[in-house]
Write a protein that holds these residues in place. Sequence first.
Motif, short mmCIF file in Angstrom:
data_model
loop_
_atom_site.label_atom_id
_atom_site.label_comp_id
_atom_site.label_asym_id
_atom_site.label_seq_id
_atom_site.Cartn_x
_atom_site.Cartn_y
_atom_site.Cartn_z
N PRO A 166 5.80 0.65 -11.81
CA PRO A 166 4.80 1.75 -11.28
C PRO A 166 3.16 2.70 -11.64
O PRO A 166 3.54 2.43 -10.76
N ARG A 167 3.40 3.22 -12.17
CA ARG A 167 2.48 5.04 -11.45
C ARG A 167 1.35 4.15 -11.69
O ARG A 167 0.67 3.90 -12.86
N ALA A 168 0.55 5.09 -11.09
CA ALA A 168 -0.78 4.70 -11.09
C ALA A 168 -1.80 5.63 -11.72
O ALA A 168 -1.12 6.90 -12.27
N GLN A 169 -2.41 4.81 -12.20
CA GLN A 169 -3.54 5.52 -13.66
C GLN A 169 -4.62 5.87 -13.10
O GLN A 169 -5.41 5.35 -12.23
N LEU B 180 -14.36 7.43 -1.67
CA LEU B 180 -13.35 6.21 -2.16
C LEU B 180 -12.34 6.84 -3.46
O LEU B 180 -12.91 7.96 -4.32
N LEU B 181 -11.06 6.91 -2.99
CA LEU B 181 -10.52 6.97 -4.41
C LEU B 181 -9.99 5.86 -5.04
O LEU B 181 -10.32 5.13 -4.33
N THR B 182 -9.94 6.01 -6.42
CA THR B 182 -9.44 4.90 -7.27
C THR B 182 -9.04 5.12 -8.30
O THR B 182 -8.49 6.02 -8.59
N TRP B 183 -7.96 3.73 -8.33
CA TRP B 183 -7.13 4.73 -9.32
C TRP B 183 -6.04 2.58 -10.03
O TRP B 183 -7.03 1.67 -9.53
N GLY B 184 -5.86 2.75 -10.70
CA GLY B 184 -5.52 1.11 -12.04
C GLY B 184 -3.55 1.28 -12.08
O GLY B 184 -2.95 2.83 -11.85
N PRO B 185 -3.43 -0.02 -12.37
CA PRO B 185 -3.27 -0.92 -12.06
C PRO B 185 -3.59 -1.84 -10.95
O PRO B 185 -2.65 -1.55 -10.90
N LYS B 186 -4.12 -2.88 -11.41
CA LYS B 186 -3.70 -4.13 -9.93
C LYS B 186 -2.19 -4.14 -9.96
O LYS B 186 -1.71 -5.04 -11.18
N THR C 215 -7.16 -1.22 -5.33
CA THR C 215 -6.86 0.05 -6.31
C THR C 215 -7.73 1.26 -5.55
O THR C 215 -8.46 1.71 -6.71
N SER C 216 -8.21 0.70 -4.34
CA SER C 216 -9.46 1.66 -3.94
C SER C 216 -9.16 1.97 -2.11
O SER C 216 -8.43 1.14 -1.76
N CYS C 217 -8.90 3.29 -2.00
CA CYS C 217 -8.84 3.96 -0.79
C CYS C 217 -10.31 4.81 0.02
O CYS C 217 -10.44 5.69 -0.75
N ILE D 294 -5.88 17.63 -1.95
CA ILE D 294 -5.18 16.27 -3.50
C ILE D 294 -5.06 15.53 -2.87
O ILE D 294 -4.48 15.34 -1.10
N ALA D 295 -5.44 14.52 -3.40
CA ALA D 295 -4.88 13.34 -2.80
C ALA D 295 -3.08 12.38 -3.77
O ALA D 295 -3.21 13.18 -5.03
N GLU D 296 -2.68 12.33 -3.58
CA GLU D 296 -2.01 11.17 -3.90
C GLU D 296 -1.68 9.64 -4.54
O GLU D 296 -1.58 9.33 -2.84
N VAL D 297 -1.06 9.35 -4.99
CA VAL D 297 -0.98 7.61 -5.19
C VAL D 297 0.25 6.97 -4.88
O VAL D 297 0.69 7.37 -6.73
N LEU D 298 1.31 6.58 -4.34
CA LEU D 298 2.83 6.17 -4.54
C LEU D 298 3.14 4.76 -4.99
O LEU D 298 1.99 4.36 -4.21
N SER D 299 3.76 4.39 -6.04
CA SER D 299 4.28 3.01 -5.47
C SER D 299 5.46 2.17 -5.18
O SER D 299 6.29 3.65 -5.26
N GLU D 300 5.17 2.18 -4.38
CA GLU D 300 6.13 1.63 -2.94
C GLU D 300 6.49 0.00 -3.72
O GLU D 300 5.39 -0.83 -3.99
N PRO D 301 7.52 0.26 -3.07
CA PRO D 301 7.79 -2.01 -2.43
C PRO D 301 6.90 -2.67 -1.66
O PRO D 301 6.18 -1.64 -1.29
#
Length: 285
Positions: A23-26, A38-44, A74-76, A90-97
């Motif tokens: 699932p994509r980060a939101q 900090l860069l934050t996102w969801g879900p866990k 869910t933060s960096c 610009i930052a990107e949050v990738l969903s990976e294995p």
Amino acid sequence: MVNAPHYKALAPPAPGHTSSSFPRAQDVTWTSTNFKTLLTWGPKPSEDYSYTVEYAAIGQNRDQNPHCIRSKETSCDLSSSLSQLNKTYIAEVLSEPPRGVSSDLVEFPHTSSERFCPYQDTNIAKPDFKIKEGRDRRSVTLDVVDQLTALFEGDRQLTIRDVFADELQYRVTYRRATSTGKKVVNSKSKTIEMTGLDQDQSYCFEVQVFIPSRKGDKQLGALSKPQCSKGEKPFTDVYSVPVIAGGIFLILAVVAIIVITVVCCKRRSNKAKNNEKEGQPLSSV
């Protein structure tokens, strides 16, 4: 930004992995105060996937923070990563294995952040300051403490003055303690002398950082807690030493008279009781 990198398999790919498996980060959001960014996102994430953060200044190659690669967080914290403070990122949050698991996907689902410039966009916290009243009772000196940031130069932690240099100013908002009307003064110095105040009046002061080169509501930092001067004259300024000494003598004299009066009254009462006893006839045996 440059094209997304191609990922090589770390091991034989796990069957059935598709882009929908991750699932994509939101709600990817920048949060920054005094350059603590900090860069934050969801879900866990579940056990089936993880997150990797990539960032880049506009026009430059992507980079990664080693603490934010295939992470379950869910933060960096990118405070030390965004070293070119005047650049826009610009930052990107990738969903990976998860770590140790490979995939046959060429490009993983990702969500981009808004643009962020540390120098222009970090919020400035409220400062601390001390009040010192002048002897003439018509001036007050405010001594503001330059705040520390999350940035370091070698082993030395930088202050906001180190970062903003000559652009750093302080805005003082003040008023009489008994009034709601406010006045504003800007100062380039952290030692701010407030003059022309009404003698023996109490004044209340609030201080905030002011960066004129920034835009909109980012020019001003958070307001400090208000602090008020005492305002009233000291007791020794209102009354001279002879007057104070005379007052003390008068108080002691009054106390002495009261004590003497009470003692005399007590003695008279005891004497009267004794006389009554002597006048009574003796009782028969």
